[in-house]
Design a protein around this motif. Sequence first.
Motif, PDB file in Angstrom:
ATOM      1  N   GLN A 280      18.463  -4.887   3.887  1.00  0.00           N
ATOM      2  CA  GLN A 280      17.325  -5.462   4.588  1.00  0.00           C
ATOM      3  C   GLN A 280      17.780  -6.613   5.463  1.00  0.00           C
TER       4      GLN A 280
ATOM      5  N   VAL B 242       6.029  -3.975   5.391  1.00  0.00           N
ATOM      6  CA  VAL B 242       6.995  -3.396   4.449  1.00  0.00           C
ATOM      7  C   VAL B 242       6.311  -3.133   3.111  1.00  0.00           C
ATOM      8  N   GLU B 243       5.549  -4.112   2.640  1.00  0.00           N
ATOM      9  CA  GLU B 243       4.852  -3.959   1.364  1.00  0.00           C
ATOM     10  C   GLU B 243       3.847  -2.818   1.407  1.00  0.00           C
ATOM     11  N   SER B 244       3.165  -2.681   2.518  1.00  0.00           N
ATOM     12  CA  SER B 244       2.213  -1.579   2.682  1.00  0.00           C
ATOM     13  C   SER B 244       2.949  -0.235   2.626  1.00  0.00           C
ATOM     14  N   HIS B 245       4.064  -0.164   3.309  1.00  0.00           N
ATOM     15  CA  HIS B 245       4.873   1.062   3.284  1.00  0.00           C
ATOM     16  C   HIS B 245       5.360   1.350   1.868  1.00  0.00           C
ATOM     17  N   ASP B 246       5.833   0.324   1.190  1.00  0.00           N
ATOM     18  CA  ASP B 246       6.362   0.494  -0.166  1.00  0.00           C
ATOM     19  C   ASP B 246       5.315   1.000  -1.150  1.00  0.00           C
ATOM     20  N   SER B 247       4.050   0.752  -0.867  1.00  0.00           N
ATOM     21  CA  SER B 247       2.995   1.206  -1.778  1.00  0.00           C
ATOM     22  C   SER B 247       2.299   2.471  -1.282  1.00  0.00           C
ATOM     23  N   SER B 248       2.820   3.086  -0.225  1.00  0.00           N
ATOM     24  CA  SER B 248       2.174   4.275   0.337  1.00  0.00           C
ATOM     25  C   SER B 248       2.403   5.507  -0.536  1.00  0.00           C
TER      26      SER B 248
ATOM     27  N   TYR C   9       9.847  -2.983  11.000  1.00  0.00           N
ATOM     28  CA  TYR C   9       8.487  -3.409  10.670  1.00  0.00           C
ATOM     29  C   TYR C   9       8.172  -4.730  11.356  1.00  0.00           C
TER      30      TYR C   9
ATOM     31  N   TRP D  30       6.764  -8.643   6.657  1.00  0.00           N
ATOM     32  CA  TRP D  30       6.909  -8.229   5.263  1.00  0.00           C
ATOM     33  C   TRP D  30       5.654  -7.549   4.741  1.00  0.00           C
ATOM     34  N   SER D  31       4.509  -7.907   5.283  1.00  0.00           N
ATOM     35  CA  SER D  31       3.264  -7.264   4.874  1.00  0.00           C
ATOM     36  C   SER D  31       3.301  -5.765   5.190  1.00  0.00           C
TER      37      SER D  31
END
Length: 102
Positions: free
Chosen positions: A90, A62-68, A56, A59-60
């Motif tokens: 990580q 990663v966070e977007s992916h984590d909430s997909s 990625y 971190w933004s």
Amino acid sequence: MIVIHSEVPIRSDSKPKASDILERMAVESRKEPGVIDYRVTFDIERPTVARIIEQYKDWSAVESHDSSSHLERFQESIEPHMRSEPHLFQYEVTNKIEAEGP
């Protein structure tokens, strides 16, 4: 760059179905903004261990992916095919340098 390496132990009788689920996850994840790469392989020495290598921009991403929604679907779909809990690692990478091979 953020790199996440996951080791996902798959039941041997579920490997074909799990492979399909993992492949769909990789294809969907590579479409996300901020994803540099997302690859799935199986370990040669432990053929029922899937390895997911995610890269990625930050971190933004990663966070977007984590909430997909596709991650949520993936987790629900893959769970019945796992032999045990996955291990995730990580890394924060400051430089990516192509090295010469042997």
